[in-house]
Motif scaffolding. Structure first.
Motif, PDB file in Angstrom:
ATOM      1  N   UNK A 140    -105.468  49.755  69.013  1.00  0.00           N
ATOM      2  CA  UNK A 140    -106.808  50.031  69.525  1.00  0.00           C
ATOM      3  C   UNK A 140    -107.856  50.218  68.429  1.00  0.00           C
ATOM      4  N   UNK A 141    -107.519  50.853  67.288  1.00  0.00           N
ATOM      5  CA  UNK A 141    -108.552  51.016  66.257  1.00  0.00           C
ATOM      6  C   UNK A 141    -109.108  49.712  65.722  1.00  0.00           C
ATOM      7  N   UNK A 142    -108.406  48.595  65.925  1.00  0.00           N
ATOM      8  CA  UNK A 142    -108.929  47.317  65.456  1.00  0.00           C
ATOM      9  C   UNK A 142    -110.311  47.046  66.035  1.00  0.00           C
ATOM     10  N   UNK A 143    -110.509  47.373  67.317  1.00  0.00           N
ATOM     11  CA  UNK A 143    -111.792  47.119  67.963  1.00  0.00           C
ATOM     12  C   UNK A 143    -112.893  47.964  67.329  1.00  0.00           C
ATOM     13  N   UNK A 144    -112.538  49.202  66.996  1.00  0.00           N
ATOM     14  CA  UNK A 144    -113.548  50.082  66.391  1.00  0.00           C
ATOM     15  C   UNK A 144    -113.905  49.610  64.990  1.00  0.00           C
ATOM     16  N   UNK A 145    -112.906  49.231  64.211  1.00  0.00           N
ATOM     17  CA  UNK A 145    -113.186  48.795  62.853  1.00  0.00           C
ATOM     18  C   UNK A 145    -113.921  47.465  62.819  1.00  0.00           C
ATOM     19  N   UNK A 146    -113.740  46.661  63.856  1.00  0.00           N
ATOM     20  CA  UNK A 146    -114.429  45.379  63.906  1.00  0.00           C
ATOM     21  C   UNK A 146    -115.940  45.543  63.971  1.00  0.00           C
ATOM     22  N   UNK A 147    -116.404  46.697  64.423  1.00  0.00           N
ATOM     23  CA  UNK A 147    -117.845  46.922  64.535  1.00  0.00           C
ATOM     24  C   UNK A 147    -118.469  47.408  63.236  1.00  0.00           C
ATOM     25  N   UNK A 148    -117.646  47.682  62.239  1.00  0.00           N
ATOM     26  CA  UNK A 148    -118.171  48.217  60.985  1.00  0.00           C
ATOM     27  C   UNK A 148    -118.623  47.104  60.052  1.00  0.00           C
ATOM     28  N   UNK A 149    -119.790  47.280  59.445  1.00  0.00           N
ATOM     29  CA  UNK A 149    -120.240  46.331  58.436  1.00  0.00           C
ATOM     30  C   UNK A 149    -119.356  46.422  57.197  1.00  0.00           C
ATOM     31  N   UNK A 150    -118.927  47.627  56.885  1.00  0.00           N
ATOM     32  CA  UNK A 150    -118.002  47.847  55.776  1.00  0.00           C
ATOM     33  C   UNK A 150    -116.777  48.538  56.363  1.00  0.00           C
ATOM     34  N   UNK A 151    -115.602  48.011  56.085  1.00  0.00           N
ATOM     35  CA  UNK A 151    -114.416  48.551  56.731  1.00  0.00           C
ATOM     36  C   UNK A 151    -113.397  49.103  55.759  1.00  0.00           C
ATOM     37  N   UNK A 152    -112.482  49.895  56.289  1.00  0.00           N
ATOM     38  CA  UNK A 152    -111.384  50.408  55.494  1.00  0.00           C
ATOM     39  C   UNK A 152    -111.729  51.691  54.768  1.00  0.00           C
ATOM     40  N   UNK A 153    -110.815  52.103  53.908  1.00  0.00           N
ATOM     41  CA  UNK A 153    -111.019  53.311  53.126  1.00  0.00           C
ATOM     42  C   UNK A 153    -112.081  53.060  52.048  1.00  0.00           C
ATOM     43  N   UNK A 154    -112.711  54.137  51.585  1.00  0.00           N
ATOM     44  CA  UNK A 154    -113.764  53.926  50.582  1.00  0.00           C
ATOM     45  C   UNK A 154    -113.180  53.696  49.185  1.00  0.00           C
ATOM     46  N   UNK A 155    -111.936  54.095  48.954  1.00  0.00           N
ATOM     47  CA  UNK A 155    -111.325  53.862  47.645  1.00  0.00           C
ATOM     48  C   UNK A 155    -110.779  52.447  47.540  1.00  0.00           C
ATOM     49  N   UNK A 156    -110.217  51.949  48.625  1.00  0.00           N
ATOM     50  CA  UNK A 156    -109.699  50.579  48.697  1.00  0.00           C
ATOM     51  C   UNK A 156    -110.029  50.034  50.078  1.00  0.00           C
ATOM     52  N   UNK A 157    -110.446  48.759  50.164  1.00  0.00           N
ATOM     53  CA  UNK A 157    -110.915  48.222  51.450  1.00  0.00           C
ATOM     54  C   UNK A 157    -109.769  47.850  52.385  1.00  0.00           C
ATOM     55  N   UNK A 158    -108.983  48.832  52.798  1.00  0.00           N
ATOM     56  CA  UNK A 158    -107.842  48.573  53.669  1.00  0.00           C
ATOM     57  C   UNK A 158    -107.864  49.520  54.859  1.00  0.00           C
ATOM     58  N   UNK A 159    -107.310  49.033  55.963  1.00  0.00           N
ATOM     59  CA  UNK A 159    -107.069  49.889  57.121  1.00  0.00           C
ATOM     60  C   UNK A 159    -105.620  49.706  57.538  1.00  0.00           C
ATOM     61  N   UNK A 160    -104.734  50.661  57.219  1.00  0.00           N
ATOM     62  CA  UNK A 160    -103.346  50.588  57.676  1.00  0.00           C
ATOM     63  C   UNK A 160    -103.218  51.232  59.049  1.00  0.00           C
ATOM     64  N   UNK A 161    -102.440  50.631  59.922  1.00  0.00           N
ATOM     65  CA  UNK A 161    -102.273  51.214  61.253  1.00  0.00           C
ATOM     66  C   UNK A 161    -101.484  52.514  61.165  1.00  0.00           C
ATOM     67  N   UNK A 162    -101.724  53.438  62.064  1.00  0.00           N
ATOM     68  CA  UNK A 162    -101.020  54.720  62.033  1.00  0.00           C
ATOM     69  C   UNK A 162     -99.504  54.598  62.128  1.00  0.00           C
ATOM     70  N   UNK A 163     -99.017  53.534  62.790  1.00  0.00           N
ATOM     71  CA  UNK A 163     -97.568  53.387  62.935  1.00  0.00           C
ATOM     72  C   UNK A 163     -96.946  52.529  61.839  1.00  0.00           C
ATOM     73  N   UNK A 164     -97.781  51.966  60.948  1.00  0.00           N
ATOM     74  CA  UNK A 164     -97.259  51.173  59.844  1.00  0.00           C
ATOM     75  C   UNK A 164     -96.861  49.763  60.202  1.00  0.00           C
ATOM     76  N   UNK A 165     -97.204  49.294  61.394  1.00  0.00           N
ATOM     77  CA  UNK A 165     -96.787  47.956  61.814  1.00  0.00           C
ATOM     78  C   UNK A 165     -97.759  46.853  61.407  1.00  0.00           C
ATOM     79  N   UNK A 189     -94.868  54.142  54.211  1.00  0.00           N
ATOM     80  CA  UNK A 189     -94.739  55.599  54.339  1.00  0.00           C
ATOM     81  C   UNK A 189     -94.847  56.032  55.799  1.00  0.00           C
ATOM     82  N   UNK A 190     -95.731  55.398  56.555  1.00  0.00           N
ATOM     83  CA  UNK A 190     -95.878  55.741  57.976  1.00  0.00           C
ATOM     84  C   UNK A 190     -94.679  55.281  58.791  1.00  0.00           C
ATOM     85  N   UNK A 191     -94.236  54.066  58.530  1.00  0.00           N
ATOM     86  CA  UNK A 191     -93.144  53.494  59.318  1.00  0.00           C
ATOM     87  C   UNK A 191     -91.813  54.190  59.032  1.00  0.00           C
TER      88      UNK A 191
END
Length: 335
Positions: A140-165, A189-191
């Protein structure tokens, strides 16, 4: 009526019907051409309707691993190169920790975008196909992140899913290899987190512990920052560990991490959940581990976190010089 020449007049001339010899009979060549044209039109229609044609991404798969790369990525970067990048990051983590991510062939999806996460907003057919039937609220967070002009963490531009999949990485907003290392560390680490610890960090569990969740979240971020910064420094992990202080400039007040934080605040008017202070604390905690316990013990600690080889936070810190434990994590978090 006949003309003076004795031939039938134009009015009397008989026009041959379509099936008469004057129209020509079907020949093998004509039939073959008709078949070729029909096949060509059918193939073109099928090609137009293919998921790979309609998608914003190119796709490469190996077993249960899939890599999707946005077609507009610079320098002709495609899914095959994305799969190579994923392998390179996995090899680097293995060289640092002795643990090879994704080594058991588990299902994992890496999505690599080109400048933002906007391409995730429409119902992209390849993304939809990859996640169809997957019973995971982490999608579900994919939809929310899709609306961001800049996505991911501020240190590295990544968004890992909470379940690690799965993990999303923006190729245009940071160095590719360190960012992929960062994403893979979070994903593994999450998985691999033991069930006893998952119960404490899952908001839907009746054993959910907010304080323990904050500790583990910080520990995983510390390990992800440490390993990705070592990858960015280059050389062997042991050599890079000796130069870890060079990475401090990224987290300084005038460094790129704070710049990214200020840019997102200007663009969105919202404060990042994990802000510059959070990443600075994670970097400083990683530096302290290296300074006190040394590179070898610190990388062994990273291996335990990434592979899930522990039964508690105390167990993850066990055998490290300096007697690190939950109290040190709380102190780093400002508790």
């Amino acid at each position: 009526m006949q003309s003076k020449s004795g031939k039938p007049s134009a009015r009397q001339q008989v026009v041959p019907h379509k099936g008469s010899p004057a129209w020509g009979s079907p020949t093998p060549l004509k039939v073959a051409l008709l078949v070729i044209v029909s096949i060509g039109l059918g193939g073109f229609a099928a090609w137009v309707l293919l998921d790979s044609t309609q998608s914003s991404f190119s796709l490469a798969e190996r077993g249960e691993i899939a890599v999707l790369v946005e077609k507009t990525a610079s320098d002709g970067f495609n899914a095959r190169r994305g799969l190579d990048l994923l392998d390179e990051a996995a090899r680097w983590i293995e060289s640092a920790t002795g643990w090879r991510p994704l080594s058991d062939g588990r299902r994992f999806t890496a999505i690599m975008t080109a400048g933002s996460f906007a391409s995730l907003a429409p119902p992209d057919p390849l993304v939809t196909e990859r996640f169809s039937g997957a019973d995971s609220p982490a999608r579900l967070p994919l939809k929310r992140f899709a609306r961001n002009m800049r996505g991911g963490e501020i240190a590295f531009p990544v968004f890992p899913s909470p379940d690690g999949n799965y993990a999303v990485l923006d190729l245009e907003s940071g160095p590719a290899l360190p960012s992929m290392v960062h994403a893979l560390v979070h994903a593994e680490a999450s998985f691999r987190k033991p069930q006893a610890v998952k119960a404490l960090t899952d908001p839907f569990s009746d054993r959910f512990d907010p304080a323990e969740t904050a500790r583990w979240r910080f520990v995983e971020e510390t390990v992800a920052v440490l390993l990705s910064e070592l990858a960015a420094l280059g050389g062997s992990p042991a050599e890079a560990a000796g130069s870890f202080d060079r990475a401090a400039a990224r987290y300084a007040a005038d460094g790129p991490v704070r710049d990214e934080e200020r840019l997102r605040l200007a663009l969105t008017g919202t404060v990042e959940e994990k802000d510059g202070d959070y990443y600075l604390s994670a970097y400083e905690f990683a530096a302290r581990l290296l300074a006190v316990a040394g590179a070898r013990e610190t990388l062994a600690f990273c291996a335990r976190v990434v592979s899930g080889d522990y039964d508690s936070l105390e167990g993850a810190f066990a055998r490290m010089r300096g007697g690190f434990g939950p109290v040190d994590v709380d102190s780093a978090l400002g508790y």
